[in-house]
Design a protein around this motif. Sequence first.
Motif, PDB file in Angstrom:
ATOM      1  N   ALA A 355       0.830  -1.210   0.000  1.00 38.84           N
ATOM      2  CA  ALA A 355       0.000   0.000   0.000  1.00 38.84           C
ATOM      3  C   ALA A 355       0.863   1.259   0.000  1.00 38.84           C
ATOM      4  CB  ALA A 355      -0.924  -0.011   1.226  1.00 38.84           C
ATOM      5  N   SER A 356       1.960   1.238   0.747  1.00 37.49           N
ATOM      6  CA  SER A 356       2.866   2.396   0.794  1.00 37.49           C
ATOM      7  C   SER A 356       3.503   2.643  -0.565  1.00 37.49           C
ATOM      8  CB  SER A 356       3.955   2.170   1.848  1.00 37.49           C
ATOM      9  OG  SER A 356       3.396   2.120   3.143  1.00 37.49           O
ATOM     10  N   GLU A 357       3.885   1.585  -1.250  1.00 38.17           N
ATOM     11  CA  GLU A 357       4.515   1.740  -2.565  1.00 38.17           C
ATOM     12  C   GLU A 357       3.538   2.312  -3.585  1.00 38.17           C
ATOM     13  OE1 GLU A 357       6.098  -2.066  -3.520  1.00 38.17           O
ATOM     14  OE2 GLU A 357       7.750  -1.919  -2.087  1.00 38.17           O
ATOM     15  N   PHE A 358       2.292   1.822  -3.551  1.00 37.51           N
ATOM     16  CA  PHE A 358       1.280   2.370  -4.456  1.00 37.51           C
ATOM     17  C   PHE A 358       1.011   3.839  -4.116  1.00 37.51           C
ATOM     18  CE2 PHE A 358      -0.537  -2.034  -5.428  1.00 37.51           C
ATOM     19  CZ  PHE A 358      -0.111  -2.003  -6.740  1.00 37.51           C
ATOM     20  N   ALA A 359       0.966   4.158  -2.826  1.00 31.72           N
ATOM     21  CA  ALA A 359       0.691   5.535  -2.402  1.00 31.72           C
ATOM     22  C   ALA A 359       1.803   6.473  -2.854  1.00 31.72           C
ATOM     23  CB  ALA A 359       0.530   5.589  -0.881  1.00 31.72           C
ATOM     24  N   VAL A 360       3.060   6.036  -2.712  1.00 31.52           N
ATOM     25  CA  VAL A 360       4.197   6.859  -3.160  1.00 31.52           C
ATOM     26  C   VAL A 360       4.139   7.069  -4.662  1.00 31.52           C
ATOM     27  CG1 VAL A 360       6.704   6.874  -3.460  1.00 31.52           C
ATOM     28  CG2 VAL A 360       5.721   6.273  -1.247  1.00 31.52           C
ATOM     29  N   SER A 361       3.827   6.015  -5.402  1.00 33.44           N
ATOM     30  CA  SER A 361       3.722   6.129  -6.860  1.00 33.44           C
ATOM     31  C   SER A 361       2.622   7.114  -7.244  1.00 33.44           C
ATOM     32  CB  SER A 361       3.440   4.751  -7.464  1.00 33.44           C
ATOM     33  OG  SER A 361       3.343   4.834  -8.866  1.00 33.44           O
ATOM     34  N   LEU A 362       1.511   7.076  -6.502  1.00 34.64           N
ATOM     35  CA  LEU A 362       0.414   8.006  -6.758  1.00 34.64           C
ATOM     36  C   LEU A 362       0.854   9.445  -6.506  1.00 34.64           C
ATOM     37  CD1 LEU A 362      -2.601   8.531  -7.328  1.00 34.64           C
ATOM     38  CD2 LEU A 362      -3.053   8.074  -4.915  1.00 34.64           C
ATOM     39  N   LEU A 363       1.539   9.686  -5.387  1.00 32.10           N
ATOM     40  CA  LEU A 363       2.039  11.028  -5.088  1.00 32.10           C
ATOM     41  C   LEU A 363       3.015  11.505  -6.151  1.00 32.10           C
ATOM     42  CD1 LEU A 363       2.680  10.744  -1.239  1.00 32.10           C
ATOM     43  CD2 LEU A 363       0.871  12.053  -2.365  1.00 32.10           C
ATOM     44  N   TRP A 364       3.865  10.602  -6.586  1.00 29.14           N
ATOM     45  CA  TRP A 364       4.872  10.920  -7.595  1.00 29.14           C
ATOM     46  C   TRP A 364       4.227  11.404  -8.895  1.00 29.14           C
ATOM     47  CZ3 TRP A 364       6.392   8.252 -12.211  1.00 29.14           C
ATOM     48  CH2 TRP A 364       7.616   8.675 -12.746  1.00 29.14           C
ATOM     49  N   LYS A 365       3.065  10.829  -9.217  1.00 26.35           N
ATOM     50  CA  LYS A 365       2.364  11.219 -10.441  1.00 26.35           C
ATOM     51  C   LYS A 365       1.592  12.525 -10.265  1.00 26.35           C
ATOM     52  CE  LYS A 365       1.930   6.463 -12.029  1.00 26.35           C
ATOM     53  NZ  LYS A 365       1.032   5.292 -12.219  1.00 26.35           N
ATOM     54  N   LEU A 366       1.130  12.775  -9.030  1.00 21.69           N
ATOM     55  CA  LEU A 366       0.315  13.962  -8.792  1.00 21.69           C
ATOM     56  C   LEU A 366       1.142  15.218  -8.542  1.00 21.69           C
ATOM     57  CD1 LEU A 366      -2.463  12.500  -6.444  1.00 21.69           C
ATOM     58  CD2 LEU A 366      -2.603  12.959  -8.903  1.00 21.69           C
ATOM     59  N   CYS A 367       2.312  15.069  -7.935  1.00 22.95           N
ATOM     60  CA  CYS A 367       3.136  16.232  -7.577  1.00 22.95           C
ATOM     61  C   CYS A 367       3.889  16.749  -8.794  1.00 22.95           C
ATOM     62  CB  CYS A 367       4.100  15.874  -6.452  1.00 22.95           C
ATOM     63  SG  CYS A 367       3.263  15.619  -4.877  1.00 22.95           S
ATOM     64  N   ASP A 368       3.350  17.776  -9.389  1.00 22.63           N
ATOM     65  CA  ASP A 368       3.923  18.379 -10.592  1.00 22.63           C
ATOM     66  C   ASP A 368       4.552  19.718 -10.207  1.00 22.63           C
ATOM     67  OD1 ASP A 368       4.507  19.439 -13.053  1.00 22.63           O
ATOM     68  OD2 ASP A 368       2.522  19.068 -13.909  1.00 22.63           O
ATOM     69  N   GLU A 369       5.779  19.933 -10.659  1.00 17.07           N
ATOM     70  CA  GLU A 369       6.468  21.185 -10.305  1.00 17.07           C
ATOM     71  C   GLU A 369       5.759  22.410 -10.868  1.00 17.07           C
ATOM     72  OE1 GLU A 369       9.732  20.871 -13.945  1.00 17.07           O
ATOM     73  OE2 GLU A 369      10.382  20.941 -11.843  1.00 17.07           O
ATOM     74  N   LYS A 370       4.893  22.204 -11.840  1.00 16.04           N
ATOM     75  CA  LYS A 370       4.142  23.319 -12.408  1.00 16.04           C
ATOM     76  C   LYS A 370       2.892  23.636 -11.585  1.00 16.04           C
ATOM     77  CE  LYS A 370       5.598  22.196 -17.137  1.00 16.04           C
ATOM     78  NZ  LYS A 370       5.130  21.813 -18.495  1.00 16.04           N
ATOM     79  N   ASP A 371       2.546  22.720 -10.681  1.00 16.64           N
ATOM     80  CA  ASP A 371       1.346  22.909  -9.862  1.00 16.64           C
ATOM     81  C   ASP A 371       1.773  23.217  -8.416  1.00 16.64           C
ATOM     82  OD1 ASP A 371      -1.064  22.808  -8.532  1.00 16.64           O
ATOM     83  OD2 ASP A 371      -1.801  21.054  -9.610  1.00 16.64           O
ATOM     84  N   GLU A 372       1.977  24.481  -8.141  1.00 17.79           N
ATOM     85  CA  GLU A 372       2.457  24.900  -6.828  1.00 17.79           C
ATOM     86  C   GLU A 372       1.457  24.572  -5.731  1.00 17.79           C
ATOM     87  OE1 GLU A 372       3.207  29.170  -4.722  1.00 17.79           O
ATOM     88  OE2 GLU A 372       4.203  28.844  -6.655  1.00 17.79           O
ATOM     89  N   GLY A 373       0.170  24.654  -6.030  1.00 20.08           N
ATOM     90  CA  GLY A 373      -0.860  24.405  -5.031  1.00 20.08           C
ATOM     91  C   GLY A 373      -0.819  22.985  -4.487  1.00 20.08           C
ATOM     92  N   ILE A 374      -0.640  22.013  -5.367  1.00 24.84           N
ATOM     93  CA  ILE A 374      -0.635  20.615  -4.927  1.00 24.84           C
ATOM     94  C   ILE A 374       0.622  20.314  -4.117  1.00 24.84           C
ATOM     95  CG2 ILE A 374       0.543  19.537  -6.889  1.00 24.84           C
ATOM     96  CD1 ILE A 374      -2.646  18.169  -5.310  1.00 24.84           C
TER      97      ILE A 374
END
Length: 433
Positions: A355-374
Amino acid sequence: MVLSWTKVRVFRRAHKGKKLPGGDLDVEVVVPAHFRCPVTLDLMKDPVTLSTGITYDRESIEKWIETGNQTCPVTNQVLNSFDTIPNHAIRRMIQDWCVEHKSYGVERIPTPRIPVAPYQVSETCNKIITATRVGDDNKCQELVGKIKVWGKQSERNKRCVVDNGTGAVLAAAFDSFSSNSIEKNVAVLEEILGVLTWMLPLGEEGKSKLGSEASLRCMVWFLNGKDLSARQSAALLLKEMPVNAVAKTGGVAEALVKIIREPIGPTSTKASLRTIFHLVSSSVDKERIKQRFSELGLVPLLLEALVDADRGICEKAFGVLDCLCDREEGKKLAKANALTMPVTVKKILRVSNLASEFAVSLLWKLCDEKDEGILIEAIQVGTFQKLLVMLQVGCRESTKEKVTELLKLLNAYRSRADCVDSSLDLKYLKKPF
């Protein structure tokens, strides 16, 4: 050796308010040695005799043989046959003894049902094949009901039914009756579904029959139905079917999302999530399927389910979310949901490594350097601290690379965010739906 069966409390209740001889309430009932199983030393409930002439309780001697032993426990002789013969004489003697000592709290053992024999299972299967061939749904339902009763009686009966090829026969019957009118044959189809669930995993022949277009269409029909038992049975069977065949079945995405939206119980939810995960991760048409699940609102449903989910549901839900966020539509839906960051971060290191590995992968995809808010939101819910701990406790190399990249990315925004404790209480978070 003498075994005593003390039933002081039961005896007291039975004679409450009565004057007892001698006034002694500590009564010991001595079980005769020949009424006790030589293996467990307990009173025999279903005495059976081996080829060596020694009598045992059926359950204990069957466990002895199933663990690989090929000798008689008492005589140590090699067994020429594993057949067990019911010892009715001893059983009646035990029952009479129980009745005689009823006043001491000894309960009479019930007369055991005779276990089903392989020839009975084969005979019933042949009758099911014949009834299926002529389209006699009533006769087939009656025969399947007979198998269902056998299975309820004991685990031994279940093993006997499964070991004699019943699964393939029932799968073929399901395929045949589902090829015609489902509404007309709904009773027999529902009965077969329920029995097949305790025969999993099915063999290749059974999977082949249940993986047909007609069978899969019928399972989806049951998933959309109102009968909760049939819906759960269909979900359990569907997860065993070939993923590409399931992907081609019309309405399967809608039916699976309905199970998540209107949960029956953890078992059906896990089964449906497993099917969804296979569809979005390994089917040949996974990109189209991911888009369809996103359109059906699966992302917010999974995020809400994650709040109080157990380990099995967490692992599968994160796996599905990770796959859905491979596409831009999935990312947008996840970013727009207020639950995404706090739920994902909170579950890291609290559920399981997977579950932790899937969660990290999800964060990795969502955290975009162009999206300061996220990025700022991620820092505020304690992502940076959780990722540091992940590096300390250790994880797979691929996950470690994602963690390192995320830490570098988030570090640049730490001074611009008001960090709060990572133990955010989700119950105070306003849900967007």
